[in-house]
Structure formats: C-alpha cells, structure tokens
Design a protein around this motif. Structure first.
Motif, mmCIF file in Angstrom:
data_model
loop_
_atom_site.group_PDB
_atom_site.id
_atom_site.type_symbol
_atom_site.label_atom_id
_atom_site.label_comp_id
_atom_site.label_asym_id
_atom_site.label_seq_id
_atom_site.Cartn_x
_atom_site.Cartn_y
_atom_site.Cartn_z
ATOM 1 N N SER A 84 5.833 -6.345 -4.667
ATOM 2 C CA SER A 84 5.049 -7.099 -3.708
ATOM 3 C C SER A 84 5.528 -6.616 -2.501
ATOM 4 O O SER A 84 4.483 -6.347 -1.542
ATOM 5 C CB SER A 84 5.246 -8.577 -3.924
ATOM 6 O OG SER A 84 6.361 -9.154 -3.880
ATOM 7 N N GLN A 85 6.765 -6.555 -1.762
ATOM 8 C CA GLN A 85 7.101 -6.359 -0.623
ATOM 9 C C GLN A 85 8.486 -5.817 -0.604
ATOM 10 O O GLN A 85 9.335 -6.133 -1.389
ATOM 11 C CB GLN A 85 7.432 -7.715 0.257
ATOM 12 C CG GLN A 85 7.793 -7.594 1.585
ATOM 13 C CD GLN A 85 8.222 -8.812 2.122
ATOM 14 O OE1 GLN A 85 7.267 -9.548 2.674
ATOM 15 N NE2 GLN A 85 9.328 -9.505 2.295
ATOM 16 N N ASN A 86 8.527 -4.578 0.054
ATOM 17 C CA ASN A 86 9.713 -3.737 -0.047
ATOM 18 C C ASN A 86 10.197 -3.781 1.422
ATOM 19 O O ASN A 86 9.589 -3.729 2.272
ATOM 20 C CB ASN A 86 9.310 -2.388 -0.274
ATOM 21 C CG ASN A 86 10.538 -1.774 -1.150
ATOM 22 O OD1 ASN A 86 11.818 -1.908 -0.903
ATOM 23 N ND2 ASN A 86 10.263 -0.875 -1.968
ATOM 24 N N MET A 87 11.497 -3.791 1.623
ATOM 25 C CA MET A 87 12.211 -3.255 3.106
ATOM 26 C C MET A 87 13.010 -2.504 2.949
ATOM 27 O O MET A 87 14.146 -2.418 2.564
ATOM 28 C CB MET A 87 12.885 -4.712 3.573
ATOM 29 C CG MET A 87 13.571 -4.360 4.878
ATOM 30 S SD MET A 87 14.414 -6.027 5.642
ATOM 31 C CE MET A 87 12.922 -6.946 6.229
ATOM 32 N N SER A 117 0.145 4.496 -5.874
ATOM 33 C CA SER A 117 -0.885 3.920 -4.949
ATOM 34 C C SER A 117 -0.218 2.865 -4.252
ATOM 35 O O SER A 117 0.643 2.355 -4.507
ATOM 36 C CB SER A 117 -2.246 3.474 -5.847
ATOM 37 O OG SER A 117 -1.642 2.093 -6.488
ATOM 38 N N VAL A 118 -1.093 2.393 -3.238
ATOM 39 C CA VAL A 118 -0.692 1.214 -2.223
ATOM 40 C C VAL A 118 -0.621 -0.138 -3.343
ATOM 41 O O VAL A 118 0.064 -1.101 -2.756
ATOM 42 C CB VAL A 118 -1.470 1.091 -1.229
ATOM 43 C CG1 VAL A 118 -1.396 2.160 -0.170
ATOM 44 C CG2 VAL A 118 -3.167 0.908 -1.556
ATOM 45 N N TRP A 119 -1.168 -0.103 -4.283
ATOM 46 C CA TRP A 119 -1.451 -1.449 -5.125
ATOM 47 C C TRP A 119 0.047 -1.408 -5.721
ATOM 48 O O TRP A 119 0.276 -2.737 -6.007
ATOM 49 C CB TRP A 119 -2.489 -1.369 -6.202
ATOM 50 C CG TRP A 119 -3.647 -1.101 -5.764
ATOM 51 C CD1 TRP A 119 -4.637 -0.068 -5.961
ATOM 52 C CD2 TRP A 119 -4.550 -1.965 -4.792
ATOM 53 N NE1 TRP A 119 -5.886 -0.267 -5.422
ATOM 54 C CE2 TRP A 119 -5.784 -1.266 -4.542
ATOM 55 C CE3 TRP A 119 -4.186 -3.071 -4.187
ATOM 56 C CZ2 TRP A 119 -6.709 -1.824 -3.783
ATOM 57 C CZ3 TRP A 119 -5.135 -3.625 -3.116
ATOM 58 C CH2 TRP A 119 -6.463 -3.154 -3.181
ATOM 59 N N MET A 120 0.816 -0.573 -5.708
ATOM 60 C CA MET A 120 2.197 -0.758 -6.307
ATOM 61 C C MET A 120 3.287 -1.187 -5.274
ATOM 62 O O MET A 120 4.271 -1.709 -5.849
ATOM 63 C CB MET A 120 2.753 0.617 -6.798
ATOM 64 C CG MET A 120 1.833 1.083 -8.011
ATOM 65 S SD MET A 120 2.184 2.808 -8.297
ATOM 66 C CE MET A 120 0.985 3.191 -9.568
ATOM 67 N N ASN A 121 2.883 -1.140 -4.208
ATOM 68 C CA ASN A 121 3.735 -1.726 -3.075
ATOM 69 C C ASN A 121 2.789 -2.202 -1.747
ATOM 70 O O ASN A 121 2.772 -1.308 -0.996
ATOM 71 C CB ASN A 121 4.992 -0.665 -2.824
ATOM 72 C CG ASN A 121 5.739 -1.344 -1.796
ATOM 73 O OD1 ASN A 121 6.228 -0.680 -0.762
ATOM 74 N ND2 ASN A 121 6.138 -2.695 -1.483
ATOM 75 N N LEU A 127 0.096 -13.172 0.317
ATOM 76 C CA LEU A 127 -0.018 -13.902 -1.130
ATOM 77 C C LEU A 127 -1.331 -13.248 -1.621
ATOM 78 O O LEU A 127 -1.730 -13.075 -2.598
ATOM 79 C CB LEU A 127 -0.256 -15.525 -1.001
ATOM 80 C CG LEU A 127 1.207 -16.206 -0.871
ATOM 81 C CD1 LEU A 127 0.995 -17.687 -0.880
ATOM 82 C CD2 LEU A 127 2.134 -15.605 -1.949
ATOM 83 N N GLU A 128 -2.220 -13.175 -0.430
ATOM 84 C CA GLU A 128 -3.712 -12.770 -0.970
ATOM 85 C C GLU A 128 -3.761 -11.365 -1.551
ATOM 86 O O GLU A 128 -4.229 -10.853 -2.474
ATOM 87 C CB GLU A 128 -4.583 -12.687 0.056
ATOM 88 C CG GLU A 128 -5.950 -12.526 -0.012
ATOM 89 C CD GLU A 128 -6.765 -12.464 1.278
ATOM 90 O OE1 GLU A 128 -8.055 -11.744 1.382
ATOM 91 O OE2 GLU A 128 -6.302 -13.286 2.203
ATOM 92 N N VAL A 129 -3.042 -10.404 -0.735
ATOM 93 C CA VAL A 129 -2.797 -9.024 -0.904
ATOM 94 C C VAL A 129 -1.982 -8.951 -2.424
ATOM 95 O O VAL A 129 -2.316 -7.787 -2.981
ATOM 96 C CB VAL A 129 -2.342 -8.130 0.179
ATOM 97 C CG1 VAL A 129 -0.868 -8.429 0.357
ATOM 98 C CG2 VAL A 129 -2.782 -6.735 0.150
ATOM 99 N N ILE A 130 -1.208 -9.658 -2.516
ATOM 100 C CA ILE A 130 -0.268 -9.537 -3.636
ATOM 101 C C ILE A 130 -1.338 -9.788 -5.131
ATOM 102 O O ILE A 130 -1.152 -9.140 -5.952
ATOM 103 C CB ILE A 130 0.882 -10.521 -3.566
ATOM 104 C CG1 ILE A 130 2.058 -10.158 -2.634
ATOM 105 C CG2 ILE A 130 1.612 -10.887 -5.079
ATOM 106 C CD1 ILE A 130 3.024 -10.865 -2.347
ATOM 107 N N ARG A 131 -1.943 -10.988 -5.073
ATOM 108 C CA ARG A 131 -2.876 -11.123 -5.779
ATOM 109 C C ARG A 131 -3.707 -9.950 -6.253
ATOM 110 O O ARG A 131 -4.050 -9.699 -7.288
ATOM 111 C CB ARG A 131 -3.528 -12.786 -5.769
ATOM 112 C CG ARG A 131 -2.736 -13.846 -5.608
ATOM 113 C CD ARG A 131 -3.779 -15.118 -5.626
ATOM 114 N NE ARG A 131 -3.071 -16.355 -5.332
ATOM 115 C CZ ARG A 131 -2.558 -16.908 -4.446
ATOM 116 N NH1 ARG A 131 -3.145 -16.205 -3.092
ATOM 117 N NH2 ARG A 131 -2.017 -17.968 -4.276
#
Length: 502
Positions: free
Chosen positions: A38-41, A70-74, A112-116
């Motif tokens: 969901s979120q990478n640093m 794809s961007v959906w993976m991160n 949260l919205e973009v993760i869903r």
C-alpha cells in the motif's frame, strides 16, 4: 479476495524477499498473481512501462510473478528528502513534499481511498495477491492511523503470515512481543509464522519451533536459511552495507560515495556478478583510499548531498583521483553534482527558490531544477562524440527533476533514436555523467567500461557476463530454496480456508 499478507516483526526481516519468492512459487503453478504494498518508503524506485514510479521491490516482485508492474501494486511511495520530509508519489506521479506530521494529518483518508481502489483493481485483474507490510504492525505511536499493515489486511480480508529474523537475535521475544501488542481481532488474523535468515543446521531449531507453536497456538510454516548474495534488488536502506559486501583481494576497486539521500542504488548491483570487482562504500575522505573508479550515485536531495560530500572532504579526494588518471561516473544526481552550477529555480530540490550552488566543476554543465519530474523508460545509443561503437543500444530509465545543459559542445555521452543527446563523455571516457539509471545493467557496455579499467591497470580483458540470462534463474532458485523449507500445502490450506469462510 484470495491472497495472503506478509508482515514482519521489524524492518529488514526479509518481507520483500519472502513476497518475491511466494510470487514466483504461485506463478510457477500457473496462478495469475500480483504483489501489493500500500505504501512504500524508499528512494530505490522502479519505472513502469507507462512511465510511472513505484517502489523497486514491487517492480521486482512483479517480474518474479511474470507480470507487468503497475501503479496499483504500490499506489503510495514516500521518497525521503530530509530527516523530516518526504516526497509523496501518488499513483506513480510526484505530488508534494510533506513532513511526517503533515502527511499523517492530511493524507490519511486519501490514502485509504486509493488503497481500496488499488486492491479492487488488482482483484479484477489477478487470481491471487501477495501483500507486503512495512516495518512492524505494532508501532504503538503510529497504529491509530496506520495504512501499511493490519489495516490493509482488514481491507483486503486476507490472513497474515508473520516473518521474524533470527539472525539479529531475540527471535522468540520479537514474535511473542508482536503478537501480545496486537488487538485480539488482529491476532486472530495471524495464521502462520516464518523464521528467516537461519544459519547452520535447521534441525537444531526443532525445539524452538515446538516452543513457538505451543506458546502461540500458531503453526511455524517454515524456517528459511540465511541467503548470501541472493541478488534480489533491495529497497531498505538498512540493507545497503549487507547487500553490497566487498570482495577481498579483487583486482578492480570501485569506490561508491555513500550519499545520505542515495537513490536507485540498484544501479550498482551488476558489479556484484563481476568476480574481479570490489564495491565499497565511502562516507568520508579517510575511507577513500586509492580506487580504480569512483561512482557517485543518484540522490533524492542533490544539493544537500553535495554539501555533505564537501563537508566530508571528499571533493579533494575525487579531484586527486581524476588527476591520477582514475575513472569517474556520476549517475543522475551524481551527474548533477559533477557539473559547474546547480540552480534550484523552483525550489524543488532544496525548498528555496533560485538557490544557486557551485558543483564540483568536473563536467562542463549547468543543472536547472524544475517543478515537474521526468520519469520514463529509455533506450539510447552511444553518441558519435565518444568514438565508440554507436550501434550499441543501452536501456534503462530516467527519474529526475533537473535539466542539465552542457556548456561545451562535442562531449555528449548518449543519443536517443530521435537524436536527443544526453550526458557527458570526457577525458577519453574517464569521466562520464548521465541521467540513465541502470547504465551498468547493459552487459556489453559494463564489460567495455571494466575492460578499459583492466587495460589501464595492465590486466587482461574479460568476456562479458550476461546478467539478463540469469535473472529468471535467480527467481527460480530463490523460490526453490524457500519452498524446500516451507510447508507449502499448509500455507495453501490456510489461504483457501480463509477465503472460503461464510
């Protein structure tokens, strides 16, 4: 959703490697599988085929799964620019730079919205998703608004496998402590434990497995051996020194300037395959020594890292290295640092508009920092200025805010098929600057460059080592080793039973 989430008791316990292996295991069984985080640093990023930027680990995991990243993976990538601020890359595009507090206060609901949405998109396209957590799921000070661990497992409704690193010590306490700090509903979601980085005879840990299972009621699905030089691209800065271990008595000595905000250090990984090459990190002049070549890598904060380089007296060391006839390559931010002047017109590098700083002056160029980042996969050819084989095609990618203009003609390094020039090639190739990340992943070019150094040192040339031929074998070997120490049937049973609940 059918899938599983890999969480860890801490950072650098091996979550990314485990996810990579599991992706290849499922792909080998003909299952259409995708990685997700969901979120990478990380400042080690990956450019997708459509020119978007995601965490490098998810790009590599997609390759292991035989699918296109794809961007959906991160969907969210945080790229640190200082101790307090990070650039927010949202669905592959840089948006703004925020402090940790600003991000936490203003970005939570949007995240949260973009993760869903990302989970939904992946569910439509794939049969199975392997989700990677971040750090530890029980960081109490951050837990109420976390978007990387149990919250994501809840949103995707998947079981969690907890990975613990036995190599660092305290493995029993880390497992028990993590489970005790989880909320009761979260703890129910943990359905398996993996012990990672075990050294020695695995049978000597049988009593440890029994103790963990009796104490927690959770099965230990596997004990994975410590894997030296697994060659899977890293993302965590904690793994830098461990991942790039120096070879003793290697014929060629390459010094890499370890900038505080180093980015895309996967540029260096091909040298690990070269038997006669030693890579070593250099943080200050006392560590510089007498290398054959110096590499200045990319950075997320070019001007700050230029100041750091000077504060550590490395400028003098690099100048002497060049005067002695050594080789020098700057990639992206390293290329900018080597120029005559850096002008932060928009404040995108330092936060100060029109901030001007003198570079090292080893390349006749000026860099102007813009507000729009360029992110693109790229193919180019050696420029006619180099006098080298122009038909040699080099592939890589670019991620940069700066636009660099040479102040001297006839010294470009590369040119695109459209004729656009890039970079600097000078002193008969002993000084090179370029925006092309993964320059040295081009096997014939890397071999040509190393043979120049070998010739300079009076050594025999070597044949090219073709890394690309080994990439898939590397994923398969990783999957084979891990699957051999994993209760694969039980893992599948856990996943299937979870997805079939009423």
């Amino acid at each position: 959703m059918k899938g599983v989430m890999i969480q860890g008791t801490a950072s650098d316990v091996g979550k990314s490697l485990v996810v990579t292996a599991i992706c290849r295991m499922f792909a080998n069984e003909g299952i259409k599988v995708a990685p997700f985080k969901s979120q990478n640093m990380s400042n080690n990023s990956y450019v997708t085929v459509d020119g978007k930027e995601i965490g490098r680990a998810q790009g590599i995991q997609a390759e292991a799964a035989w699918t296109e990243a794809s961007v959906w993976m991160n969907p969210i990538l945080l790229k640190p620019r200082s101790d307090m601020h990070s650039e927010v890359v949202y669905l592959g595009k840089a948006t703004k730079t925020l402090s940790g507090r600003e991000y936490r206060d203003s970005f939570y609901e949007k995240a949260l919205e973009v993760i869903r949405e990302s989970i939904s998109q992946l569910e439509k396209q794939y049969d199975f998703i392997v989700i990677e957590g971040a750090g530890s799921p029980v960081e109490i000070n951050l837990k109420d608004r976390e978007i990387v661990n149990m919250k994501v497992a809840e949103m995707a409704d998947v079981p969690v496998i907890l990975v613990a690193d036995i190599d660092r010590g305290g493995v029993f306490a880390s497992i028990i402590g993590t489970l005790e700090l989880l909320e009761p509903e979260e703890r129910k979601r943990v359905t398996g434990i993996i012990i990672n980085k075990f050294r020695g005879d695995l049978t000597l840990f049988n009593d440890g497995i029994r103790w963990i299972e009796e104490k927690t009621g959770i099965p230990v699905l596997g004990v994975f051996p410590y894997m030296e030089n697994h060659m899977i691209d890293g993302e965590d800065s904690l793994s830098l020194s461990r991942h790039f271990t120096s070879k003793k008595n290697a014929a060629l000595d390459i010094a890499v300037i370890q900038l505080p905000f180093i980015s895309n250090y996967s540029d260096l990984e091909p040298f690990l395959y070269e038997e006669d090459v030693s890579l070593r990190w250099v943080k200050d002049a006392s560590e510089f020594g007498q290398p054959d070549a110096v590499l200045i890598p990319g950075t997320k904060s070019t001007i700050n890292d230029l100041h750091y380089l000077r504060a550590k007296n490395l400028e003098t060391s690099i100048r002497k290295h060049i005067d002695d006839g050594g080789f020098l390559v700057g990639i992206c931010g390293g290329y900018q640092i080597l120029g005559e002047e850096l002008i932060d017109e928009s404040g995108s590098d330092t936060g100060i508009t029109n901030n001007c700083v003198n570079g090292l002056g080893m390349i006749p160029a000026k860099t102007f920092f813009k507000s729009e980042k360029e992110t693109i996969r790229k193919a180019a050819y050696l420029h006619e200025n180099t006098g080298l084989l122009k038909s040699q095609r080099l592939e890589g990618y670019e991620i940069h805010l700066g636009r660099t203009i040479l102040t001297q003609e006839g010294c470009s390094f590369l040119q695109s098929s459209e004729g656009k020039a890039d970079g600097f090639y000078g002193v008969n190739g002993k000084i090179i600057g370029t925006y092309l990340h993964h320059l040295f992943h081009n096997d014939e070019w890397r071999n040509q460059w190393l043979n120049r150094i070998r010739e300079w040192k009076g050594l025999s040339s070597k044949e090219a080592f073709y890394i690309k031929d080994y990439k898939d074998l590397r994923f398969d070997e990783l999957a084979r080793k891990m699957k051999g120490n994993l209760n694969w049937d039980l893992l599948n049973q856990i996943i299937n039973q979870w997805s079939q609940r009423a």
